[in-house]
Design an enzyme around this catalytic site. Structure first.
Site, PDB file in Angstrom:
ATOM      1  N   CYS A  26     -24.840  29.090 -30.821  1.00  0.00           N
ATOM      2  CA  CYS A  26     -25.693  28.157 -31.564  1.00  0.00           C
ATOM      3  C   CYS A  26     -27.065  28.768 -31.832  1.00  0.00           C
ATOM      4  O   CYS A  26     -27.619  28.638 -32.919  1.00  0.00           O
ATOM      5  CB  CYS A  26     -25.801  26.825 -30.840  1.00  0.00           C
ATOM      6  SG  CYS A  26     -26.371  26.985 -29.164  1.00  0.00           S
ATOM      7  N   GLY A 521     -15.509  40.389  -0.586  1.00  0.00           N
ATOM      8  CA  GLY A 521     -16.912  40.046  -0.849  1.00  0.00           C
ATOM      9  C   GLY A 521     -17.033  38.577  -1.169  1.00  0.00           C
ATOM     10  O   GLY A 521     -16.026  37.926  -1.467  1.00  0.00           O
ATOM     11  N   GLY A 524     -17.893  35.328  -6.553  1.00  0.00           N
ATOM     12  CA  GLY A 524     -18.852  35.574  -7.644  1.00  0.00           C
ATOM     13  C   GLY A 524     -19.572  36.907  -7.539  1.00  0.00           C
ATOM     14  O   GLY A 524     -20.487  37.184  -8.309  1.00  0.00           O
ATOM     15  N   LYS A 527     -15.783  40.991  -7.959  1.00  0.00           N
ATOM     16  CA  LYS A 527     -14.512  41.657  -7.616  1.00  0.00           C
ATOM     17  C   LYS A 527     -13.556  41.649  -8.818  1.00  0.00           C
ATOM     18  O   LYS A 527     -13.010  42.683  -9.209  1.00  0.00           O
ATOM     19  CB  LYS A 527     -13.842  40.952  -6.417  1.00  0.00           C
ATOM     20  CG  LYS A 527     -14.729  40.858  -5.187  1.00  0.00           C
ATOM     21  CD  LYS A 527     -14.038  40.190  -4.040  1.00  0.00           C
ATOM     22  CE  LYS A 527     -13.740  38.719  -4.259  1.00  0.00           C
ATOM     23  NZ  LYS A 527     -14.909  37.834  -4.325  1.00  0.00           N
TER      24      LYS A 527
HETATM   25  N1  LIG Z   1     -16.778  36.432 -19.281  1.00  0.00           N
HETATM   26  C1  LIG Z   1     -17.905  36.362 -18.571  1.00  0.00           C
HETATM   27  N2  LIG Z   1     -19.104  36.371 -19.173  1.00  0.00           N
HETATM   28  C2  LIG Z   1     -20.236  36.329 -18.472  1.00  0.00           C
HETATM   29  N3  LIG Z   1     -20.267  36.291 -17.126  1.00  0.00           N
HETATM   30  C3  LIG Z   1     -19.108  36.279 -16.455  1.00  0.00           C
HETATM   31  C4  LIG Z   1     -17.859  36.296 -17.140  1.00  0.00           C
HETATM   32  N4  LIG Z   1     -16.853  36.289 -16.229  1.00  0.00           N
HETATM   33  C5  LIG Z   1     -17.463  36.231 -15.014  1.00  0.00           C
HETATM   34  N5  LIG Z   1     -18.796  36.232 -15.161  1.00  0.00           N
HETATM   35  C6  LIG Z   1     -19.801  36.218 -14.073  1.00  0.00           C
HETATM   36  O1  LIG Z   1     -19.698  37.438 -13.378  1.00  0.00           O
HETATM   37  C7  LIG Z   1     -19.917  37.237 -11.975  1.00  0.00           C
HETATM   38  C8  LIG Z   1     -18.754  37.863 -11.190  1.00  0.00           C
HETATM   39  O2  LIG Z   1     -17.573  37.155 -11.480  1.00  0.00           O
HETATM   40  P1  LIG Z   1     -16.165  37.586 -10.877  1.00  0.00           P
HETATM   41  O3  LIG Z   1     -15.116  36.707 -11.445  1.00  0.00           O
HETATM   42  O4  LIG Z   1     -16.005  39.049 -11.044  1.00  0.00           O
HETATM   43  O5  LIG Z   1     -16.392  37.244  -9.326  1.00  0.00           O
HETATM   44  P2  LIG Z   1     -15.372  37.347  -8.112  1.00  0.00           P
HETATM   45  O6  LIG Z   1     -16.076  38.144  -7.077  1.00  0.00           O
HETATM   46  O7  LIG Z   1     -14.039  37.800  -8.549  1.00  0.00           O
HETATM   47  O8  LIG Z   1     -15.312  35.821  -7.669  1.00  0.00           O
HETATM   48  P3  LIG Z   1     -14.099  35.017  -6.973  1.00  0.00           P
HETATM   49  O9  LIG Z   1     -13.955  35.561  -5.596  1.00  0.00           O
HETATM   50  O10 LIG Z   1     -14.620  33.616  -6.949  1.00  0.00           O
HETATM   51  O11 LIG Z   1     -12.895  35.195  -7.824  1.00  0.00           O
HETATM   52  C9  LIG Z   1     -20.045  35.744 -11.782  1.00  0.00           C
HETATM   53  O12 LIG Z   1     -21.412  35.436 -11.640  1.00  0.00           O
HETATM   54  C10 LIG Z   1     -19.506  35.143 -13.052  1.00  0.00           C
HETATM   55  O13 LIG Z   1     -20.188  33.957 -13.358  1.00  0.00           O
END
Ligand SMILES: Nc1ncnc2c1ncn2[C@@H]1O[C@H](COP(=O)(O)OP(=O)(O)OP(=O)(O)O)[C@@H](O)[C@H]1O
Length: 710
Positions: A26, A521, A524, A527
């Site tokens: 937007c 870890g 968020g 990983k």
């Molecule tokens: N498509 C996206 N665009 C912008 N930010 C994103 C996107 N996907 C994830 N994030 C952000 O990136 C960060 C890492 O997300 P990720 O999914 O890699 O975490 P994770 O360690 O796998 O978490 P979980 O253990 O909850 O699965 C988070 O702050 C999330 O909000």
């Protein structure tokens, strides 16, 4: 074109309404509208490529950054609603704490808002107070601001791709259509000869000869008409299938982020643009060429009969073209708005159907219904605007041609009375005039239709101009015999878009072949993001990645994905049997290997207990199965590929501890590299090494054997 803008929006320069395509753009759309107002005419496609907007949307600071890059001076303000008329318009208002709109003008207690999500709206101060957060951003050009047009030039050919047999069919249709046109040029002579030669001299024999002659001509004309329509039908069907196939092929090869940023309804609606383009180009375009050709002959004949009357017809056509042109811009905008609103409505509809259970459990049926109704009303209103424009146009058109007809009949009849015209010639002239009017009006209409096609071309270009993933490498021969490390990462950093924070910061690690690594870890910490980068779903912002000794940037994604198996958090099953899902619809499935995979994933016994065993249907997205069953089938599907590296993102989180241990134990026997993301200690303990992430950094990287108590 500027006249048209004035016609539809009143006097003076106005910002156009630019509707957003992606849910989070937007802010970018608002900047595009204001930049357009000051003379920098661009579209979202171009701006999107220049400024990457986060999937989480933009904040005011990011809007200021983008505006400054476009050489617009910005002044952010905090103000009360009463002071809104003091703002330098057009400016951006912060809306509902999650949206931006453009304030076009304020008059009295009302303001005109250009909302990138809904279009132009006139709202009272009371209504505005429900949305306006009190933050505004004024923008105006600085001295370096350049007025220019910067839009993606889209060549139809480039994205429709190669189509077989197009030119041959076009040639055939053109020849047949030419023959048809010649017949229609001859036919008015029948009336002229009958009136001037048969009736005047009572020559019955001539009448019979003329009747038989023109009857044969008519039959021939009908036959050729049939043949032309047949070839046209054949060609358009072929074209349609080939074009759709080409666009579909492209669509499934664009990166995952493309789908993540758009709603389902929008992608479906954009894909549907292929149909409109094909229809207009195959029928309308050809007819337009023929009409154009034939107009010249008809006009020559009309001038031969009477130059004076012919001029009247020409002047009428010029006025018609002008009216059509004046209607073009408002009609284009209204049509565009209608398509976008229709896509939103259908997205909401599809989402409601998909999420029916959640909606019912949270008792939000009424809310969904009213939101959908609101979207439907927007769509219908946009449709009404097009219809109203059509009504106005038809009125102007009817009056114009009515006057022209009366004038020509009057002048023609005067010529007959003065003896300059015979009745037959007058009749023939009227027939030619009818043909001329029809053809030229058709030509103008089709020209406008082809111009209107720009809407569909622009919508489709969102798919077609998106770069596909790099699937193939220069060389396909790879030798893995002496590869030491399955994965090598050096200095890897990543952020989702320019304005997002760094998710991964300068990571370096190596995973030797056949090692089993757990990435752990807090939630968020990045990983899943890391896994997606290793899989080539997202591209690293900085650093180098080697998979099986090959640079990820140079190695085609197909070659990488051939070597890896994946079970991700949001993986789905497809409509079909369990067997088909495990083999992923392999055309020559290896039954024995499939069962072995099911055994390793500890799902074999569960499948046997099902009434139809491996042939049990899972329903689309696998909703007939329990969460744990689904995860194990997904694991079997990943193993079926015989991967050298297995990536698992909380792949066993739905299993009970005992079942999970069983699966982990079987996976341990496999001589492949395993990279798993897990939270449960039991799963982490099944790995040989643990890499712990926190705030995008590796905080621990240990071999479990080094820390296990002996
Ligand atoms: N498509 C996206 N665009 C912008 N930010 C994103 C996107 N996907 C994830 N994030 C952000 O990136 C960060 C890492 O997300 P990720 O999914 O890699 O975490 P994770 O360690 O796998 O978490 P979980 O253990 O909850 O699965 C988070 O702050 C999330 O909000």
């Amino acid at each position: 074109m500027q006249i048209l803008d004035k016609l539809s929006f009143g006097f003076g320069r106005k910002a156009p309404v630019i509707l957003q395509t992606e849910a989070t753009e937007c802010g970018l759309a608002c900047i595009a509208m204001i930049a357009h107002y000051y003379g920098y005419e661009s579209d979202l496609l171009t701006l999107r490529r220049r400024f990457s907007v986060s999937q989480k949307g933009s904040n005011l600071n990011q809007l200021i950054k983008i505006s400054n890059q476009l050489k617009l001076v910005t002044r952010p303000l905090k103000l009360e609603l009463e002071d809104i008329d003091q703002l330098k318009t057009p400016c951006i208002l912060h809306w509902d704490f999650n949206h931006f709109v453009v304030l076009e003008s304020v008059s009295g207690q009302k303001a005109t808002i250009l909302d990138p999500a809904f279009g132009k709206r006139v709202l009272s101060f009371d209504e505005i107070s429900e949305h306006f957060t009190g933050v505004a951003l004024e923008l105006w050009p600085n001295t370096d601001f350049e007025k220019k047009q910067e839009k993606n030039q889209i060549e139809l050919r480039s994205f429709i791709g190669h189509v077989r047999g197009l030119w041959k069919s076009l040639g055939q249709i053109l020849i047949l259509a030419l023959a048809l046109e010649i017949f229609s040029l001859i036919s008015p002579f029948f009336m002229q000869w009958v009136i001037d030669h048969v009736i005047v001299s009572a020559d019955r024999d001539l009448l019979t000869v003329l009747a038989i002659g023109f009857c044969i001509l008519m039959l021939l004309q009908q036959f050729i008409g049939l043949l032309r329509s047949w070839i046209m039908m054949y060609m358009s069907t072929h074209l349609n299938v080939q074009w759709r196939a080409n666009v579909f092929q492209h669509l499934i090869n664009v990166p995952v982020s493309y789908f993540e940023r758009r709603s389902l309804g929008d992608v479906v609606s954009r894909f549907g643009s292929v149909d409109s383009i094909q229809r207009t180009l195959t029928s309308t375009f050809l007819e337009a060429i023929l009409d154009g050709l034939m107009t010249i002959f008809t006009l020559i004949l009309m001038f031969v009969y009477s130059p004076k009357l012919a001029w009247i017809a020409i002047i009428t056509m010029c006025i018609y073209a002008l009216i059509r042109w004046i209607w073009y811009t408002p009609l284009k905008r209204a049509t565009e708005a209608e398509i976008i609103h229709a896509a939103k409505q259908s997205s909401h509809f599809m989402e409601t159907v998909r999420g029916a259970k959640t909606i019912k459990l949270f008792q939000r049926q009424d809310l969904r219904r009213s939101t959908w109704l609101g979207l439907l009303v927007n769509q219908v209103n946009a449709g009404l605007t097009t219809q109203k424009l059509g009504l106005g146009f038809r009125l102007a058109n009817g009056v114009l041609f009515g006057i022209q007809n009366i004038l020509i009949v009057w002048l023609g009849a005067t010529l007959v009375l003065e003896g300059n015209f015979t009745v037959g010639v007058f009749m023939a002239f009227m027939a030619y005039k009818g043909q001329f009017d029809g053809r030229v009006a058709g030509l103008i209409d089709k020209f406008i239709e082809v111009k209107m096609l720009q809407i569909d071309v622009e919508r489709l270009s969102d798919i077609v101009l998106t770069e596909p993933e790099k699937l193939y490498a220069e060389t396909d021969h790879h030798d893995f015999s002496d590869v030491e490390n399955a994965i090598e990462v050096s200095n890897l950093s990543f952020k989702y878009s320019e304005n997002d924070p760094m998710i991964l910061k300068d990571l370096s690690f190596k995973i030797p072949m056949n090692q089993s690594v757990a990435i752990v870890g807090p939630t968020g910490c990045g990983k899943t993001t890391l896994l997606h980068i290793l899989l080539g779903v997202f591209h690293q912002s900085k650093g180098e990645i080697k998979v099986m000794g090959h640079d990820l940037d140079q190695w085609g994604l197909n070659s990488i994905r051939e070597q890896i198996g994946t079970v991700l958090q949001d993986d789905i099953l497809f409509a079909g049997s369990i067997a088909e899902n495990i083999c992923f619809f392999d055309t020559s499935p290896q039954q024995e290997w499939m069962q072995q995979c099911a055994e390793i994933a500890s799902i074999h016994q569960d499948i046997l207990k099902m009434p139809m065993g491996y042939q049990t249907l899972v329903g689309d997205i696998g909703n007939m199965l329990s969460g744990g069953q689904k995860q194990r089938i997904l694991l079997a599907r990943a193993l079926y590929k015989k991967p050298k590296i297995l990536f698992m993102d909380e792949a066993t989180s739905h299993l009970d501890v005992q079942k999970e241990q069983e699966v982990n134990h079987k996976l341990k026997q496999l001589n492949i590299t395993k990279i798993l993301i897990a939270h449960r200690p039991e799963t982490i303990a099944s790995a040989e090494r643990v890499i712990a992430l926190q705030d995008g950094l590796i905080v621990e990287d240990v071999l479990l054997k080094d820390i296990r108590p002996i």
